[in-house]
Design a protein around this motif. Structure first.
Motif, PDB file in Angstrom:
ATOM      1  N   LEU A  46       0.790  -1.401  -0.189  1.00  0.00           N
ATOM      2  CA  LEU A  46       0.023   0.079   0.019  1.00  0.00           C
ATOM      3  C   LEU A  46       1.013   1.360   0.025  1.00  0.00           C
ATOM      4  N   LEU A  49       2.375   1.575  -3.450  1.00  0.00           N
ATOM      5  CA  LEU A  49       1.569   2.370  -4.512  1.00  0.00           C
ATOM      6  C   LEU A  49       1.187   3.577  -4.027  1.00  0.00           C
ATOM      7  N   HIS A  50       0.934   3.891  -2.751  1.00  0.00           N
ATOM      8  CA  HIS A  50       0.577   5.363  -2.607  1.00  0.00           C
ATOM      9  C   HIS A  50       1.506   6.344  -2.887  1.00  0.00           C
ATOM     10  N   ILE A  57      -1.304   5.663 -11.092  1.00  0.00           N
ATOM     11  CA  ILE A  57      -2.282   5.612  -9.888  1.00  0.00           C
ATOM     12  C   ILE A  57      -2.799   7.038  -9.992  1.00  0.00           C
ATOM     13  N   HIS A  62      -5.371   7.203  -5.537  1.00  0.00           N
ATOM     14  CA  HIS A  62      -4.431   7.757  -4.412  1.00  0.00           C
ATOM     15  C   HIS A  62      -5.178   8.039  -3.258  1.00  0.00           C
ATOM     16  N   LEU A  65      -5.946   4.867  -1.331  1.00  0.00           N
ATOM     17  CA  LEU A  65      -4.813   4.118  -0.711  1.00  0.00           C
ATOM     18  C   LEU A  65      -4.358   4.928   0.363  1.00  0.00           C
ATOM     19  N   SER A  68      -6.751   3.565   2.997  1.00  0.00           N
ATOM     20  CA  SER A  68      -6.303   2.201   3.382  1.00  0.00           C
ATOM     21  C   SER A  68      -5.073   2.215   4.218  1.00  0.00           C
ATOM     22  N   LYS A  75      -5.125  -5.455   6.115  1.00  0.00           N
ATOM     23  CA  LYS A  75      -4.313  -4.719   4.717  1.00  0.00           C
ATOM     24  C   LYS A  75      -4.672  -5.755   3.737  1.00  0.00           C
ATOM     25  N   VAL A  79      -6.443  -4.398   0.372  1.00  0.00           N
ATOM     26  CA  VAL A  79      -5.904  -4.619  -1.110  1.00  0.00           C
ATOM     27  C   VAL A  79      -6.837  -5.624  -1.965  1.00  0.00           C
ATOM     28  N   LEU A  82      -9.535  -3.303  -3.076  1.00  0.00           N
ATOM     29  CA  LEU A  82      -8.961  -2.459  -4.231  1.00  0.00           C
ATOM     30  C   LEU A  82      -8.958  -2.847  -5.633  1.00  0.00           C
ATOM     31  N   ILE A  88      -7.285  -0.047  -8.149  1.00  0.00           N
ATOM     32  CA  ILE A  88      -5.952  -0.509  -8.789  1.00  0.00           C
ATOM     33  C   ILE A  88      -6.191  -1.834  -9.622  1.00  0.00           C
TER      34      ILE A  88
END
Length: 603
Positions: A46, A49-50, A57, A62, A65, A68, A75, A79, A82, A88
């Protein structure tokens, strides 16, 4: 979720499987002081990705994320949600996982190391077949001084460890060998394997194996259509061609005997009616994760009719509007229209301009299914299989009970809220579509016109004018223009005369532009064309009271001025913005944008 990855990757001697990033559990608001190894992994994913700026993204993702990361829930489940909600995608997750493990990311055929090219032929034939089928690249194989394999580096597109696949691969290596997994885009792996294949197909290859090869190559080449064309000169051969980014490229040659065997196999798979070769035939089948639409045409050979076969690949997944290339203000207009309680939303453009893809993306963006609304689709054939759609009906024009008109009538009696209807072809269809809008339904459909303004005139021809036009929530017209290859595009320090003309024509400022042009020689990544992929260039028109009144008066002399006052801008403007952002070049626009193409023809 699929089989979960191990938190710690195996170590190798090559340095390619280097020590993974160490993630130390931190006490955050709403997060306990300690995380299990698995939760620690997903917390790391996470974060990656953030914080990433090169994973595509968008701002919505964003925000999700960020929420999250501070959510006290699992978590791993966050994911998964998401991914399921398409906030994502699996490629983004796989690349984040590769970064967590400090693994390689092969995003282009140019990223593949030289030693991998030799491995293509050096490995065991059965292993080669397995890796080819699963789209896995053998990156490198390391041996000790005694010649024993110690480390095997493989690249795959899956974010999760597949124990069954790993077991099958291990059969070909010593038990002590360590497997290291890296990331590669699926199309990169496909291009890697295609590059090692001969263009001459064994004349003894059976129809099933031949069809599998043709379809596999089409997917790997990012082809939208497969053309199998018999020789115009009457020679006993046929050429297999792939349409890639809008252009047809010949690839392989087969004999007419193989062509006939292929026809029979495809007709059986598609359950097509047995007809004389003098008549066209059509059908559809599913293979390799895609639906394929089949059209068989009679070609006049010297010794009688010979089949010409066209297969169109239907993409099963719906892409987010952002991925299609629309700017945010355009997306906001689409989402506003797609959230209307009733009305008609039109997409216009020629065949192959992405209308169907855009319509389904628009519907999914509004997500009426989550609001308890019933979505019906009527298409020829249904191109998207979206969870939550209530019913998908296929038009069969040869059956009087399954024409588009009859299925639309049937659908409106079956309590829909949203209807996706293939194409408005005549006045009867048009009147039924607007009757549906008048009775509380939201209809998405297409018209074959060049521009959004032309759609107003076309609706007039179909008997839709005046007050009825007020039910139109929006008209989009679009084309697909090719993207410049990111690996070989050439910087343009100063714009040439034609680029200046295009920017001036559409009122787009040149200052601050990031200009590139295509490389005429291309590279291996783009198959030496200079372009890779496509992006939408579109325009949007929502009829105002002024336009509705002009339609009532049948006075269209100043329609373009009225459209501009309504906020309409020609699709060439969005296309020019793509040029400004370095996505494509003005030369590509001259072949795709109608007014520019007309000017280039007239000099």
């Amino acid at each position: 979720m699929p089989q979960q990855p191990e938190n710690q990757p195996q170590q190798g001697s090559s340095g390619m499987g280097a020590t993974p990033i160490s993630i130390t559990p931190t006490a955050q608001a709403g997060i306990g002081p300690e995380l299990s190894p698995r939760e620690e992994l997903y917390q790391s994913l996470l974060k990656i990705l953030h914080n990433a700026t090169d994973l595509g993204i968008d701002r919505v993702a964003h925000g999700h994320l960020e929420a999250s990361l501070t959510n006290p829930g699992s978590k791993q489940l966050l994911v998964r949600d998401l991914i399921n909600q398409k906030i994502i995608n699996r490629v983004q997750l796989a690349r984040a996982f590769a970064r967590h493990n400090r693994a390689r990311e092969l995003l282009s055929i140019l990223d593949i190391p030289t030693e991998a090219q030799a491995l293509r032929q050096d490995i065991h034939p059965r292993l080669r077949s397995l890796l080819r089928r699963e789209r896995i690249i053998p990156v490198s194989i390391k041996k000790d001084e005694a010649g024993n394999v110690t480390d095997v580096h493989l690249a795959h597109d899956s974010p999760m460890r597949d124990l069954v696949l790993e077991t099958n691969v291990r059969e070909f290596f010593p038990a002590t060998a360590v497997l290291h997994w890296h990331f590669s885009l699926r199309e990169v792996a496909g291009a890697y394997w295609m590059a090692g294949e001969s263009e001459n197909i064994d004349s003894d290859m059976e129809a099933e194996a031949l069809l599998d090869r043709v379809i596999t190559n089409a997917i790997d080449a990012r082809s939208s259509d497969i053309h199998i064309d018999p020789s115009i000169k009457g020679e006993p051969r046929a050429i297999i061609k792939y349409r890639i980014d809008g252009f047809v490229h010949p690839k392989e040659v087969i004999t007419t005997e193989q062509l006939e065997r292929l026809r029979v196999r495809i007709e059986n798979l598609a359950r097509m009616p047995k007809v004389n070769l003098n008549y066209a035939n059509k059908g559809a089948f599913t293979r390799s994760g895609y639906d394929w639409r089949v059209q068989i045409q009679p070609h006049a050979g010297r010794l009688g009719p010979v089949p010409r076969i066209v297969l169109r690949r239907l993409q099963p997944d719906v892409m987010p509007l952002e991925v299609l290339g629309y700017p945010q203000d355009f997306i906001d207009k689409i989402k506003s229209a797609s959230s209307s309680p009733n009305g008609v939303v039109f997409w216009t453009g020629p065949t192959g301009s992405g209308k169907t893809e855009a319509i389904h993306s628009a519907v999914v963006s509004a997500n009426p299914m989550a609001k308890g609304l019933s979505v019906h689709t009527i298409e020829d054939p249904p191109e998207k299989r979206v969870p939550g759609y209530a019913v998908q009906m296929e038009i069969a024009s040869e059956d009087p009970n399954r024409t588009g008109l009859q299925l639309l009538k049937s659908s409106l009696r079956a309590d829909p809220d949203v209807v996706i209807f293939g194409e408005v072809r005549d006045s009867e269809m048009a009147k039924l579509v607007f009757e549906a809008a008048n009775t509380g339904h939201l209809v998405f459909t297409t018209l074959h016109t060049n521009t959004a303004i032309d759609a107003i005139a076309r609706l007039e021809e179909l008997g839709i004018n005046g007050f009825l036009l007020s039910y139109v929530r929006g008209i989009a017209a679009q084309r697909l223009v090719r993207r410049l290859c990111g690996h070989c595009k050439v910087p343009m320090p100063e714009p040439d005369d034609y680029t200046r003309y295009v920017f001036d024509r559409y009122g787009v400022p040149l200052q601050g532009a990031n200009l590139f042009s295509s490389n005429p020689e291309g590279c291996a990544n783009c198959n030496y064309t200079g372009y890779y992929g496509r992006i939408a260039a579109a325009e949007w028109l929502k009829p105002t009271k002024e336009i509705v009144q002009a339609s009532t008066d049948r006075n269209y002399a100043d329609l373009e001025d009225m459209a501009r006052r309504a906020g309409w801008q020609p699709m060439g403007r969005m296309a020019t913005q793509h040029v400004r952002n370095g996505i494509t070049d003005a030369a590509e626009l001259s072949t795709k944008i109608l007014e520019l193409a007309a000017e280039s023809l007239t000099g």
